[in-house]
Design an enzyme around this catalytic site. Structure first.
Site, PDB file in Angstrom:
ATOM      1  N   ARG A  53       0.833  -1.210   0.000  1.00 35.61           N
ATOM      2  CA  ARG A  53       0.000   0.000   0.000  1.00 35.61           C
ATOM      3  C   ARG A  53       0.866   1.258   0.000  1.00 35.61           C
ATOM      4  O   ARG A  53       0.547   2.252  -0.635  1.00 35.61           O
ATOM      5  CB  ARG A  53      -0.966  -0.008   1.195  1.00 35.61           C
ATOM      6  CG  ARG A  53      -2.025  -1.110   1.056  1.00 35.61           C
ATOM      7  CD  ARG A  53      -3.053  -1.040   2.153  1.00 35.61           C
ATOM      8  NE  ARG A  53      -3.866   0.145   2.063  1.00 35.61           N
ATOM      9  CZ  ARG A  53      -4.318   0.834   3.105  1.00 35.61           C
ATOM     10  NH1 ARG A  53      -4.034   0.444   4.335  1.00 35.61           N
ATOM     11  NH2 ARG A  53      -5.059   1.891   2.948  1.00 35.61           N
ATOM     12  N   ASP A  86      -3.021   8.198   3.667  1.00 39.86           N
ATOM     13  CA  ASP A  86      -2.165   8.260   2.485  1.00 39.86           C
ATOM     14  C   ASP A  86      -1.383   9.565   2.327  1.00 39.86           C
ATOM     15  O   ASP A  86      -0.512   9.668   1.452  1.00 39.86           O
ATOM     16  CB  ASP A  86      -3.006   7.999   1.215  1.00 39.86           C
ATOM     17  CG  ASP A  86      -4.221   8.934   1.105  1.00 39.86           C
ATOM     18  OD1 ASP A  86      -4.162  10.079   1.599  1.00 39.86           O
ATOM     19  OD2 ASP A  86      -5.242   8.512   0.508  1.00 39.86           O
ATOM     20  N   HIS A 100      -6.539   8.880  11.598  1.00 36.28           N
ATOM     21  CA  HIS A 100      -6.112   7.474  11.647  1.00 36.28           C
ATOM     22  C   HIS A 100      -4.623   7.305  11.354  1.00 36.28           C
ATOM     23  O   HIS A 100      -4.183   6.228  10.965  1.00 36.28           O
ATOM     24  CB  HIS A 100      -6.942   6.639  10.673  1.00 36.28           C
ATOM     25  CG  HIS A 100      -8.377   6.478  11.102  1.00 36.28           C
ATOM     26  ND1 HIS A 100      -9.395   6.053  10.278  1.00 36.28           N
ATOM     27  CD2 HIS A 100      -8.964   6.685  12.313  1.00 36.28           C
ATOM     28  CE1 HIS A 100     -10.540   6.010  10.941  1.00 36.28           C
ATOM     29  NE2 HIS A 100     -10.313   6.408  12.179  1.00 36.28           N
ATOM     30  N   THR A 169     -16.835   8.827   2.801  1.00 36.52           N
ATOM     31  CA  THR A 169     -16.704   7.887   3.915  1.00 36.52           C
ATOM     32  C   THR A 169     -17.978   7.069   4.081  1.00 36.52           C
ATOM     33  O   THR A 169     -19.084   7.585   3.888  1.00 36.52           O
ATOM     34  CB  THR A 169     -16.298   8.584   5.243  1.00 36.52           C
ATOM     35  OG1 THR A 169     -16.432   7.639   6.313  1.00 36.52           O
ATOM     36  CG2 THR A 169     -17.136   9.798   5.544  1.00 36.52           C
ATOM     37  N   SER A 170     -17.791   5.800   4.442  1.00 35.36           N
ATOM     38  CA  SER A 170     -18.928   4.893   4.614  1.00 35.36           C
ATOM     39  C   SER A 170     -19.678   5.181   5.912  1.00 35.36           C
ATOM     40  O   SER A 170     -20.738   4.609   6.147  1.00 35.36           O
ATOM     41  CB  SER A 170     -18.436   3.446   4.621  1.00 35.36           C
ATOM     42  OG  SER A 170     -17.479   3.279   5.645  1.00 35.36           O
ATOM     43  N   ASN A 194     -21.227  11.421  -1.619  1.00 38.34           N
ATOM     44  CA  ASN A 194     -20.907  10.001  -1.744  1.00 38.34           C
ATOM     45  C   ASN A 194     -21.821   9.412  -2.816  1.00 38.34           C
ATOM     46  O   ASN A 194     -23.033   9.623  -2.768  1.00 38.34           O
ATOM     47  CB  ASN A 194     -21.163   9.294  -0.395  1.00 38.34           C
ATOM     48  CG  ASN A 194     -20.519   7.923  -0.317  1.00 38.34           C
ATOM     49  OD1 ASN A 194     -20.586   7.150  -1.265  1.00 38.34           O
ATOM     50  ND2 ASN A 194     -19.914   7.619   0.814  1.00 38.34           N
ATOM     51  N   ALA A 212     -16.544  12.627  -5.286  1.00 39.37           N
ATOM     52  CA  ALA A 212     -15.945  13.802  -4.646  1.00 39.37           C
ATOM     53  C   ALA A 212     -15.171  14.660  -5.640  1.00 39.37           C
ATOM     54  O   ALA A 212     -15.210  15.896  -5.576  1.00 39.37           O
ATOM     55  CB  ALA A 212     -15.010  13.342  -3.515  1.00 39.37           C
TER      56      ALA A 212
HETATM   57  P1  NAD Z   1     -14.551   2.996   3.282  1.00 37.39           P
HETATM   58  O1  NAD Z   1     -13.697   2.202   2.353  1.00 37.39           O
HETATM   59  O2  NAD Z   1     -15.274   2.304   4.376  1.00 37.39           O
HETATM   60  O3  NAD Z   1     -15.688   3.753   2.422  1.00 37.39           O
HETATM   61  C1  NAD Z   1     -15.386   4.497   1.293  1.00 37.39           C
HETATM   62  C2  NAD Z   1     -16.621   5.298   0.906  1.00 37.39           C
HETATM   63  O4  NAD Z   1     -16.260   6.125  -0.193  1.00 37.39           O
HETATM   64  C3  NAD Z   1     -17.822   4.441   0.447  1.00 37.39           C
HETATM   65  O5  NAD Z   1     -18.983   4.880   1.130  1.00 37.39           O
HETATM   66  C4  NAD Z   1     -17.922   4.733  -1.054  1.00 37.39           C
HETATM   67  O6  NAD Z   1     -19.268   4.731  -1.516  1.00 37.39           O
HETATM   68  C5  NAD Z   1     -17.321   6.116  -1.136  1.00 37.39           C
HETATM   69  N1  NAD Z   1     -16.715   6.458  -2.409  1.00 37.39           N
HETATM   70  C6  NAD Z   1     -16.093   5.635  -3.314  1.00 37.39           C
HETATM   71  N2  NAD Z   1     -15.608   6.355  -4.334  1.00 37.39           N
HETATM   72  C7  NAD Z   1     -15.927   7.662  -4.085  1.00 37.39           C
HETATM   73  C8  NAD Z   1     -15.683   8.887  -4.764  1.00 37.39           C
HETATM   74  N3  NAD Z   1     -14.999   8.933  -5.925  1.00 37.39           N
HETATM   75  N4  NAD Z   1     -16.149  10.039  -4.201  1.00 37.39           N
HETATM   76  C9  NAD Z   1     -16.837  10.026  -3.027  1.00 37.39           C
HETATM   77  N5  NAD Z   1     -17.098   8.884  -2.345  1.00 37.39           N
HETATM   78  C10 NAD Z   1     -16.638   7.721  -2.866  1.00 37.39           C
HETATM   79  O7  NAD Z   1     -13.637   4.132   3.835  1.00 37.39           O
HETATM   80  P2  NAD Z   1     -13.730   4.983   5.177  1.00 37.39           P
HETATM   81  O8  NAD Z   1     -15.129   5.385   5.442  1.00 37.39           O
HETATM   82  O9  NAD Z   1     -12.681   6.032   5.005  1.00 37.39           O
HETATM   83  O10 NAD Z   1     -13.319   4.032   6.405  1.00 37.39           O
HETATM   84  C11 NAD Z   1     -12.529   2.885   6.383  1.00 37.39           C
HETATM   85  C12 NAD Z   1     -11.116   2.999   6.913  1.00 37.39           C
HETATM   86  O11 NAD Z   1     -10.310   2.751   5.804  1.00 37.39           O
HETATM   87  C13 NAD Z   1     -10.623   4.313   7.427  1.00 37.39           C
HETATM   88  O12 NAD Z   1     -10.105   4.095   8.674  1.00 37.39           O
HETATM   89  C14 NAD Z   1      -9.443   4.695   6.522  1.00 37.39           C
HETATM   90  O13 NAD Z   1      -8.332   5.065   7.313  1.00 37.39           O
HETATM   91  C15 NAD Z   1      -9.081   3.437   5.825  1.00 37.39           C
HETATM   92  N6  NAD Z   1      -8.634   3.555   4.436  1.00 37.39           N
HETATM   93  C16 NAD Z   1      -7.848   4.600   4.033  1.00 37.39           C
HETATM   94  C17 NAD Z   1      -7.456   4.691   2.708  1.00 37.39           C
HETATM   95  C18 NAD Z   1      -6.575   5.828   2.298  1.00 37.39           C
HETATM   96  O14 NAD Z   1      -5.783   6.330   3.095  1.00 37.39           O
HETATM   97  N7  NAD Z   1      -6.700   6.300   1.069  1.00 37.39           N
HETATM   98  C19 NAD Z   1      -7.865   3.751   1.785  1.00 37.39           C
HETATM   99  C20 NAD Z   1      -8.670   2.685   2.233  1.00 37.39           C
HETATM  100  C21 NAD Z   1      -9.057   2.625   3.553  1.00 37.39           C
END
Ligand code: NAD
Length: 228
Positions: A53, A86, A100, A169-170, A194, A212
């Site tokens: 990652r 990230d 986080h 965010t979910s 979302n 987004a």
């Molecule tokens: P999640 O994976 O649970 O949910 C992601 C959400 O984003 C979903 O509801 C989805 O419908 C929505 N989504 C997808 N594409 C989108 C877009 N282009 N624009 C807007 N919304 C969009 O992620 P979460 O709610 O952040 O929680 C899960 C945990 O995962 C967190 O603790 C986070 O730290 C971690 N995480 C972080 C990263 C990163 O740093 N990029 C990546 C994956 C997971």
């Protein structure tokens, strides 16, 4: 105030946790890898997953959603709390509460302190040169507590904001998911961005059911045009 989740970075090519993983990692669920128990049980696999990652994130760029938030923050009192580890929002500019943690940080598993590269003995995972414990990524795993200062600052911002935007965010991971409720209780307008519904959707005053990277640049441009 903005609370961002993995969807903010999706357009940069960083997979969210709700998407199926690809390639080598397809048979693992992120929720089963991002825990202290998983690391204790199988530190090699968890470390390799984080290395993968890290390399993925190092090879991508911030997208239009990150840039729009940075632009907005440069001219308004905007608190950005991100659940993303990230560092992409920081690369686009802007001050961020990293709720986080950050995937590029290394911590000693036993002493919980930041380790520079020369304080580590190479390995998979590396070990702390001082105490010999495993090195772990500086992220908050499922089941772990949020840094006290980050939690205090984010809660304070939620309680005093006029508008709370939940983006990408979910709304399933707590305590981050509780910030929106706290803002609403203190009178804030709630906006959700979302493409998919979440448990927060029914309480949102406004919902943008779109990505987004499309909504935020348009929203920020509109706010700027109203302000000038
Ligand atoms: P999640 O994976 O649970 O949910 C992601 C959400 O984003 C979903 O509801 C989805 O419908 C929505 N989504 C997808 N594409 C989108 C877009 N282009 N624009 C807007 N919304 C969009 O992620 P979460 O709610 O952040 O929680 C899960 C945990 O995962 C967190 O603790 C986070 O730290 C971690 N995480 C972080 C990263 C990163 O740093 N990029 C990546 C994956 C997971």
């Amino acid at each position: 105030m903005v609370l961002a989740g993995a969807g903010l970075s999706a357009a940069s090519g960083v997979p969210t946790f709700r998407e199926a993983q690809s390639g080598l990692w397809a048979r693992f669920r992120p929720e089963d890898l991002a825990t202290p128990e998983a690391f204790r049980r199988d530190p090699q696999t968890v470390w390799r997953w984080y290395q993968w990652r890290r390399e993925l994130v190092a090879g991508v760029e911030p997208n239009a959603a990150h840039t729009a938030l940075a632009r907005w923050q440069s001219r308004a009192d905007l608190t950005i709390v991100t659940q993303n580890v990230d560092g992409l929002q920081q690369r686009a500019g802007g001050r961020v509460i990293e709720f986080h943690g950050n995937i590029f940080r290394d911590l000693c598993m036993a002493e919980n302190r930041l380790l520079a590269p020369d304080e580590q003995v190479p390995g998979v995972p590396p070990r702390c040169r001082r105490c010999g414990a495993h090195v772990r990524p500086g992220v908050v795993w499922f089941g772990e507590a949020i840094d006290e200062r980050d939690l205090r600052e984010a809660t304070h911002a939620a309680q005093r904001c006029a508008v709370f935007i939940s983006v990408g965010t979910s709304s399933l991971v707590f305590p981050a998911a509780a910030l929106a409720g706290s803002a609403v209780q203190h009178g804030a307008t709630l906006i959700e961005i979302n493409p998919h519904e979440t448990p927060l959707s029914p309480t949102a005053d406004y919902r943008f059911e779109a990505p987004a990277e499309q909504v935020l640049p348009a929203l920020v441009a509109r706010v700027a045009s109203v302000q000038t």
